[in-house]
Structures are given as C-alpha cells and as structure tokens.
Design a protein around this motif. Structure first.
Motif, PDB file in Angstrom:
ATOM      1  N   THR A  18     -22.854  24.548  -9.443  1.00 37.42           N
ATOM      2  CA  THR A  18     -23.144  23.180  -9.862  1.00 37.42           C
ATOM      3  C   THR A  18     -24.254  23.237 -10.894  1.00 37.42           C
ATOM      4  O   THR A  18     -25.375  23.648 -10.602  1.00 37.42           O
ATOM      5  CB  THR A  18     -23.572  22.301  -8.673  1.00 37.42           C
ATOM      6  N   ALA A  42     -24.100  28.543 -19.735  1.00 32.98           N
ATOM      7  CA  ALA A  42     -22.679  28.813 -19.915  1.00 32.98           C
ATOM      8  C   ALA A  42     -22.422  30.310 -20.040  1.00 32.98           C
ATOM      9  O   ALA A  42     -21.477  30.843 -19.446  1.00 32.98           O
ATOM     10  CB  ALA A  42     -22.149  28.068 -21.137  1.00 32.98           C
ATOM     11  N   ALA A  53     -15.672  28.452 -10.116  1.00 30.57           N
ATOM     12  CA  ALA A  53     -15.530  27.148 -10.753  1.00 30.57           C
ATOM     13  C   ALA A  53     -16.922  26.579 -10.973  1.00 30.57           C
ATOM     14  O   ALA A  53     -17.881  26.967 -10.305  1.00 30.57           O
ATOM     15  CB  ALA A  53     -14.701  26.205  -9.893  1.00 30.57           C
ATOM     16  N   VAL A  54     -17.015  25.653 -11.937  1.00 34.36           N
ATOM     17  CA  VAL A  54     -18.308  25.067 -12.292  1.00 34.36           C
ATOM     18  C   VAL A  54     -18.181  23.553 -12.310  1.00 34.36           C
ATOM     19  O   VAL A  54     -17.255  23.002 -12.922  1.00 34.36           O
ATOM     20  CB  VAL A  54     -18.786  25.557 -13.679  1.00 34.36           C
ATOM     21  N   LEU A  56     -20.049  20.292 -13.650  1.00 33.19           N
ATOM     22  CA  LEU A  56     -21.071  19.800 -14.568  1.00 33.19           C
ATOM     23  C   LEU A  56     -21.465  18.405 -14.091  1.00 33.19           C
ATOM     24  O   LEU A  56     -20.671  17.468 -14.158  1.00 33.19           O
ATOM     25  CB  LEU A  56     -20.542  19.756 -16.002  1.00 33.19           C
ATOM     26  N   LEU A  97     -19.387  26.071 -23.555  1.00 27.95           N
ATOM     27  CA  LEU A  97     -18.834  25.384 -22.391  1.00 27.95           C
ATOM     28  C   LEU A  97     -17.309  25.303 -22.483  1.00 27.95           C
ATOM     29  O   LEU A  97     -16.609  25.473 -21.484  1.00 27.95           O
ATOM     30  CB  LEU A  97     -19.436  23.986 -22.270  1.00 27.95           C
ATOM     31  N   ASP A  98     -16.792  25.040 -23.667  1.00 25.72           N
ATOM     32  CA  ASP A  98     -15.345  24.943 -23.849  1.00 25.72           C
ATOM     33  C   ASP A  98     -14.671  26.282 -23.577  1.00 25.72           C
ATOM     34  O   ASP A  98     -13.556  26.324 -23.053  1.00 25.72           O
ATOM     35  CB  ASP A  98     -15.047  24.483 -25.279  1.00 25.72           C
ATOM     36  N   LEU A 100     -15.686  28.575 -21.489  1.00 27.40           N
ATOM     37  CA  LEU A 100     -16.006  29.086 -20.162  1.00 27.40           C
ATOM     38  C   LEU A 100     -14.721  29.511 -19.438  1.00 27.40           C
ATOM     39  O   LEU A 100     -13.808  28.700 -19.278  1.00 27.40           O
ATOM     40  CB  LEU A 100     -16.720  27.998 -19.361  1.00 27.40           C
ATOM     41  N   LYS A 102     -13.721  29.723 -16.542  1.00 27.15           N
ATOM     42  CA  LYS A 102     -13.606  29.178 -15.192  1.00 27.15           C
ATOM     43  C   LYS A 102     -13.218  27.705 -15.328  1.00 27.15           C
ATOM     44  O   LYS A 102     -13.403  27.109 -16.387  1.00 27.15           O
ATOM     45  CB  LYS A 102     -14.943  29.230 -14.434  1.00 27.15           C
ATOM     46  N   LEU A 104     -13.968  24.086 -15.402  1.00 26.78           N
ATOM     47  CA  LEU A 104     -15.172  23.276 -15.610  1.00 26.78           C
ATOM     48  C   LEU A 104     -14.794  21.833 -15.315  1.00 26.78           C
ATOM     49  O   LEU A 104     -13.951  21.246 -15.998  1.00 26.78           O
ATOM     50  CB  LEU A 104     -15.678  23.422 -17.039  1.00 26.78           C
ATOM     51  N   CYS A 123     -14.803  19.559 -20.687  1.00 23.89           N
ATOM     52  CA  CYS A 123     -14.452  19.805 -19.285  1.00 23.89           C
ATOM     53  C   CYS A 123     -12.934  19.897 -19.146  1.00 23.89           C
ATOM     54  O   CYS A 123     -12.187  19.183 -19.819  1.00 23.89           O
ATOM     55  CB  CYS A 123     -14.978  18.679 -18.396  1.00 23.89           C
ATOM     56  N   ASP A 124     -12.482  20.760 -18.264  1.00 23.74           N
ATOM     57  CA  ASP A 124     -11.048  20.842 -17.989  1.00 23.74           C
ATOM     58  C   ASP A 124     -10.566  19.604 -17.252  1.00 23.74           C
ATOM     59  O   ASP A 124      -9.456  19.118 -17.491  1.00 23.74           O
ATOM     60  CB  ASP A 124     -10.755  22.095 -17.161  1.00 23.74           C
TER      61      ASP A 124
END
Length: 263
Positions: A18, A42, A53-54, A56, A97-98, A100, A102, A104, A123-124
């Motif tokens: 987190t 990141a 998993a992350v 945000l 971040l894009d 990443l 994992k 997001l 974010c995904d």
C-alpha cells in the motif's frame, strides 16, 4: 522499504503493498519531493519480487488535488532547462508507475484533480467512491495537462478528452466510470471491500503472467508491436516455455493447488 517524506509504504504478508500519498494538509498535491519519491517507490516495488500487487491510496479526505501550486510557481521561475527538468521528472514518475510489473489499483476517495487524474490513469484498476469529483483543471490556470496527457487520453479516448480537458469542468464519479477513468464506483463505506475484491482476484494469478500480460496489453493498445500476429505468437510461446506456464498446466491437470497460491 525506505522511509519517505511525502508517502507511506507498507507490504503485508500476502505481498500486497500500500503506497499512500501523505500530504493530507495539502490535499496530497504533488510537489517536487512527492514526484521524486513516487518514482523511487515505483522502482523499489518493481524490483521487489515479494510484492504481488500495489494499492495507490491517499491520506485524508482528498485523493490528490494535482500539482502543488507552490511547486508550479517555482517552475515558472526556473530557466528553460530547469523547466524541462521539472516536467521530465513528472513525466518519468508517471511512466514508472505505468510500467510497474504488478497490478496497480487506485483507491480513490474524495476528489482527484489535474495530476490526480494522471495518477488514476496509470492505474490498472481505479476504484472510486460514488461521491468523488474530478476535473482536469490545468487550462483554468493557464497551463495544459501535458505530461499526464498520454495516459489520460489513452484511458478515456479522444472524444471525452476533448470535452473534459479543454474546459476544466468538474465531472462526477458516474461520469468517470462511464468514460473508463474509474473502473468501479462504490459507496464510501464499501471502498476497502471493493479494493480487496480486486486484490483477491489478482492473487489467484501467477505473478510473472500478470507482468507479461500487462506488457502485452500496453504493446497492443499503443501500437508498439510491428506485427500483432507475430508479437502475440512469440508472447504465447514465451509463456509456454516459462516455469510458471509449465507449473500451471501441470497443477491444473493433476488437480493440485497452483504454486503461487498462498497456503
């Protein structure tokens, strides 16, 4: 994990990280320190194989008010090279971040303006509260949503982008969902449960396959593959050759638990 000035970062026993924006007194507006620290976080999360998993998230009532006005004022006082460096830092943070490898997932409470929408767009999955408000406020300030633009336009499409980027009008969570910015909207009391549902689903998946699928989606959606057929054929062959691919097929056929599931 390192200590940050503008963020908090924790990882639970499942490998769920987190990453929390932590400038609640400034509505989590992004300043130079936060931009730098988000890029560093990141990179750290991408390199940590224990992270699956992350999330945000953000402290306080507002997800992110965009760019800190004090930071923006400082940018206007810099020379041309300094301005380019400031813009590049923001662009590279969003790219980190894009990219990443994992899942997001954005946990969006309260409002997201300007750069906050940029963060949602990388974010995904973005889960937002139904009372949230959104706006791309840059033109109202005499600026443009430039570094967030590639992610926002891809996320919502050119037609919605023309309407919402050009006039800075506020829009609702329902509109955010309808245009694809928010994946799910829920009552504020249900936010954590909805985020948890998305996390639980991805933890059933092989981490390497998640990373490879994310790469596949980006490449196909952004026209980075010269030949979609060849690209997809080679990508599937790569996964058939992977340890995860072999283990997953064998576990399914032998009715054994998949090796990446927590016991």
């Amino acid at each position: 994990m390192r200590t940050y000035e503008t963020l908090t970062l924790s990882v639970d026993e499942r490998g769920v990280a987190t990453l929390t924006l932590h400038r609640p007194e400034k509505h989590n507006a992004m300043n130079a320190a936060m931009i730098t620290e988000l890029a560093q976080a990141a990179a750290s999360l991408a390199a940590n194989d224990a992270v699956r998993a992350v999330i945000l998230a953000a402290a306080g009532p507002t997800f992110c008010a965009g760019g800190d006005l004090g930071w923006m004022r400082d940018q206007t006082a810099r020379d041309r090279q300094g301005k380019l460096e400031g813009a590049r830092g923001l662009a590279l943070m969003l790219k980190a971040l894009d990219d990443l490898p994992k899942l997001l997932i954005g946990r969006i409470q309260g409002n997201a303006f300007g750069g906050g929408i940029g963060l949602m767009s990388v974010c995904d999955i973005a889960v937002a509260t139904e009372d949230a408000q959104f706006a791309l406020t840059e033109p109202r300030l005499g600026l443009i949503p430039a570094t967030i633009g590639p992610y926002v336009v891809r996320r919502i499409g050119e037609g919605h982008a023309r309407r919402l980027l050009l006039n800075s009008r506020r829009f609702s969570a329902a509109t955010a969902r309808d245009i694809g910015l928010a994946s799910v909207i829920v009552a504020p009391a249900d936010l954590d449960a909805a985020v948890g549902d998305e996390i639980a689903a991805v933890l059933d998946c092989a981490p390497g396959a998640v990373a490879a699928t994310k790469d596949l989606v980006r490449a196909l959606a952004r026209g980075k593959a010269d030949d979609d057929i060849r690209f997809s054929v080679e990508a599937l062959a790569d996964r058939w050759e992977s340890a995860e691919g072999r283990q997953g097929i064998e576990a399914f056929l032998e009715r054994r638990p998949f090796p990446w599931l927590k016991k």
